[in-house]
Scaffold this motif. Structure first.
Motif, short mmCIF file in Angstrom:
data_model
loop_
_atom_site.label_atom_id
_atom_site.label_comp_id
_atom_site.label_asym_id
_atom_site.label_seq_id
_atom_site.Cartn_x
_atom_site.Cartn_y
_atom_site.Cartn_z
N LEU A 34 -4.12 7.87 -4.97
CA LEU A 34 -4.32 7.09 -6.20
C LEU A 34 -3.13 6.20 -6.56
O LEU A 34 -3.33 5.05 -7.00
CB LEU A 34 -4.70 8.03 -7.35
CG LEU A 34 -6.07 8.70 -7.21
CD1 LEU A 34 -6.36 9.62 -8.38
CD2 LEU A 34 -7.18 7.66 -7.06
N PRO A 35 -1.89 6.66 -6.41
CA PRO A 35 -0.78 5.74 -6.69
C PRO A 35 -0.79 4.51 -5.79
O PRO A 35 -0.38 3.42 -6.22
CB PRO A 35 0.47 6.60 -6.45
CG PRO A 35 0.01 8.01 -6.65
CD PRO A 35 -1.38 8.03 -6.11
N ARG A 36 -1.28 4.67 -4.58
CA ARG A 36 -1.33 3.54 -3.64
C ARG A 36 -2.46 2.58 -4.00
O ARG A 36 -2.39 1.38 -3.72
CB ARG A 36 -1.47 4.07 -2.22
CG ARG A 36 -0.26 4.92 -1.81
CD ARG A 36 -0.53 5.77 -0.59
NE ARG A 36 -0.69 4.96 0.61
CZ ARG A 36 -1.06 5.46 1.78
NH1 ARG A 36 -1.32 6.76 1.90
NH2 ARG A 36 -1.18 4.66 2.83
N TYR A 37 -3.52 3.09 -4.60
CA TYR A 37 -4.55 2.23 -5.17
C TYR A 37 -3.95 1.38 -6.29
O TYR A 37 -4.16 0.16 -6.36
CB TYR A 37 -5.67 3.07 -5.79
CG TYR A 37 -6.84 3.41 -4.92
CD1 TYR A 37 -8.06 2.76 -5.08
CD2 TYR A 37 -6.76 4.42 -3.97
CE1 TYR A 37 -9.16 3.09 -4.33
CE2 TYR A 37 -7.84 4.77 -3.21
CZ TYR A 37 -9.06 4.11 -3.39
OH TYR A 37 -10.14 4.44 -2.63
N ALA A 38 -3.26 2.05 -7.19
CA ALA A 38 -2.75 1.38 -8.39
C ALA A 38 -1.75 0.28 -8.06
O ALA A 38 -1.65 -0.72 -8.78
CB ALA A 38 -2.11 2.41 -9.32
N SER A 39 -0.99 0.45 -6.99
CA SER A 39 0.01 -0.55 -6.61
C SER A 39 -0.59 -1.70 -5.81
O SER A 39 0.06 -2.72 -5.61
CB SER A 39 1.12 0.12 -5.78
OG SER A 39 0.61 0.51 -4.51
N GLY A 40 -1.84 -1.52 -5.35
CA GLY A 40 -2.45 -2.55 -4.50
C GLY A 40 -2.12 -2.37 -3.03
O GLY A 40 -2.54 -3.19 -2.21
N GLU A 41 -1.40 -1.31 -2.70
CA GLU A 41 -1.08 -1.05 -1.29
C GLU A 41 -2.34 -0.71 -0.51
O GLU A 41 -2.52 -1.16 0.62
CB GLU A 41 -0.08 0.10 -1.18
CG GLU A 41 0.21 0.52 0.25
CD GLU A 41 0.99 1.82 0.32
OE1 GLU A 41 1.08 2.38 1.43
OE2 GLU A 41 1.49 2.29 -0.72
N VAL A 42 -3.20 0.10 -1.12
CA VAL A 42 -4.44 0.52 -0.49
C VAL A 42 -5.60 -0.27 -1.09
O VAL A 42 -5.73 -0.39 -2.31
CB VAL A 42 -4.68 2.03 -0.69
CG1 VAL A 42 -6.12 2.41 -0.35
CG2 VAL A 42 -3.71 2.82 0.16
N ILE A 43 -6.42 -0.84 -0.21
CA ILE A 43 -7.65 -1.51 -0.61
C ILE A 43 -8.77 -0.71 0.02
O ILE A 43 -8.86 -0.60 1.25
CB ILE A 43 -7.70 -2.97 -0.13
CG1 ILE A 43 -6.47 -3.73 -0.63
CG2 ILE A 43 -8.98 -3.66 -0.60
CD1 ILE A 43 -6.31 -5.10 0.01
N ALA A 44 -9.60 -0.10 -0.79
CA ALA A 44 -10.60 0.82 -0.26
C ALA A 44 -11.95 0.60 -0.92
O ALA A 44 -12.04 0.12 -2.04
CB ALA A 44 -10.15 2.27 -0.48
N GLU A 45 -12.99 0.96 -0.19
CA GLU A 45 -14.33 0.86 -0.72
C GLU A 45 -15.17 1.98 -0.14
O GLU A 45 -14.94 2.44 0.99
CB GLU A 45 -14.95 -0.50 -0.36
CG GLU A 45 -16.37 -0.72 -0.84
CD GLU A 45 -16.52 -0.72 -2.35
OE1 GLU A 45 -15.96 0.18 -3.01
OE2 GLU A 45 -17.20 -1.61 -2.88
N ALA A 46 -16.14 2.44 -0.91
CA ALA A 46 -17.06 3.45 -0.43
C ALA A 46 -18.06 2.83 0.54
O ALA A 46 -18.62 1.76 0.28
CB ALA A 46 -17.80 4.10 -1.60
N CYS A 47 -18.25 3.49 1.68
CA CYS A 47 -19.21 3.03 2.70
C CYS A 47 -20.47 3.87 2.57
O CYS A 47 -20.52 5.01 3.03
CB CYS A 47 -18.60 3.18 4.10
SG CYS A 47 -17.12 2.19 4.36
#
Length: 381
Positions: A114-127
């Protein structure tokens, strides 16, 4: 765009101002170039993270902004209201997958991702969707089998939002072929894992800078620690527990886009002249505008009631279906009438109403077609 005072606090309104400024400064001046490129830059997520607009509703202990779900709703609304938002497709709003991890992940998974989501480091989507099956979960063919301390995934997913930008995927797989919805599990899969491949962006009617892609999984090996929640069989429930709220956030986006279409059209008909008078001065124009304004006002009151249900934890799956059905159909009705008032200019890509109209048409299909939601509502009666 109007907001009821009792729903959004001063802190929410400050957050809205931040998001709107971000769109005006970072996105809208660049949107035409990104459309020519066919994609917006991955770095936009880093900039959004630095501005504090990603995962604003996630607790600070997991790197979020410490707000509530209404912050996520506001992000979606501002996507809808921005003249560039339609062109971006899912855009920055795909952080909904972060709520899936927050809701169903282990403590370790939440602290890792979750911290990596918040920083924009991780871009993820449900498949979720597959070529042979969208809303029909029983038709899913992507499966994961246990092999020692790993799982091995094989299958095919389609319509993955921001697919060519994604760095991580939440893949819904069958782990018990006989278990139906209870035989589904969710896995956190790095997009560059061996055996994962993706298509080029799917060329769509939309032709903005959004990019949807297909993903293929061929003997993809992931450690058991990547099974969301640490247990098999919870994947469908994990997605659905968040999806009901997410449909309300998407519905807010649809309504905001319809409100922006109306605002743009009202300005246009008051400026454009035909046969010696403003288009606004024709009785037909005023009747159609009056109808749209009334529908938008009713839609806003409907949404406010749904947001209240989210706040007091009383939102039902039927509420979610009604929101998706009504607000997506409302958006398209309004966008279609507004485009008609623009005449030939409404057909030009450079006119924002054309992008709003095209994306509104897609919204009647995404997150469950209108027909699927009519069926769900009908079965509840």
């Amino acid at each position: 765009m109007s907001q009821a005072q009792e729903t959004f606090s001063d802190e929410h309104r400050q957050f809205r101002d931040t998001v709107r400024r971000f769109f005006q400064r970072e996105i809208e001046p660049n949107i035409r170039q990104w459309e020519r490129d066919g994609i917006f830059p991955r770095d936009l997520f880093r900039r959004a993270g630095a501005a504090g607009i990603l995962q604003a509703g996630i607790p600070t202990e997991y790197g979020g902004g410490g707000g509530d779900f209404l912050h996520h709703v506001i992000l979606h609304e501002e996507h809808g209201y921005s003249v560039a938002g339609a062109s971006m497709g899912g855009g920055l709003g795909i952080d909904g997958s972060g709520y899936v991890i927050y809701s169903g992940g282990t403590e370790e998974q939440k602290r890792e991702w979750l911290p990596r989501y918040a920083s924009g480091e991780v871009i993820a989507e449900a498949c979720f969707t597959e070529p042979q099956s969208g809303s029909d979960v029983a038709g899913f063919r992507t499966y994961a089998r246990k092999d020692g301390s790993d799982y091995v995934i094989n299958g095919h997913k389609i319509w993955i939002t921001n697919g060519t930008l994604c760095t991580m995927l939440l893949v819904v797989c069958k782990t018990d072929p006989q278990g139906g919805a209870n035989g589904m599990s969710l896995f956190l899969v790095d997009a560059d894992t061996k055996g994962v491949s993706k298509s080029r962006p799917i060329e769509t009617l939309h032709k903005g800078c959004a990019n949807e892609a297909e993903f293929f999984f061929e003997d993809v090996r992931v450690p058991a620690q990547r099974l969301l929640g640490g247990r098999e069989g919870g994947g469908f429930k994990q997605v659905m527990s968040v999806l009901n709220d997410m449909r309300i956030a998407e519905g807010a986006r649809y309504l905001a886009a319809a409100e922006r279409a109306f605002d743009l059209t009202l300005e246009y008909v008051k400026d454009r002249k035909a046969f010696g008078q403003r288009i606004f001065d024709f009785q037909n124009t005023q009747f159609r505008l009056a109808e749209m304004k009334t529908e938008l006002t009713v839609g806003r009151a409907f949404l406010e009631g749904l947001l209240g249900k989210i706040k007091n934890n009383s939102l039902t799956a039927v509420d979610s279906s009604m929101a998706k059905l009504w607000l997506s159909e409302l958006e398209f009705r309004v966008a279609d009438q507004c485009l008609q008032f623009f005449g030939g200019m409404g057909y030009a890509h450079e006119t924002p109403i054309s992008q709003i109209w095209t994306h509104a048409r897609a919204h009647r299909i995404l997150l469950g077609t209108s027909e699927i939601h009519r069926l769900a509502i009908g079965r509840s009666l």
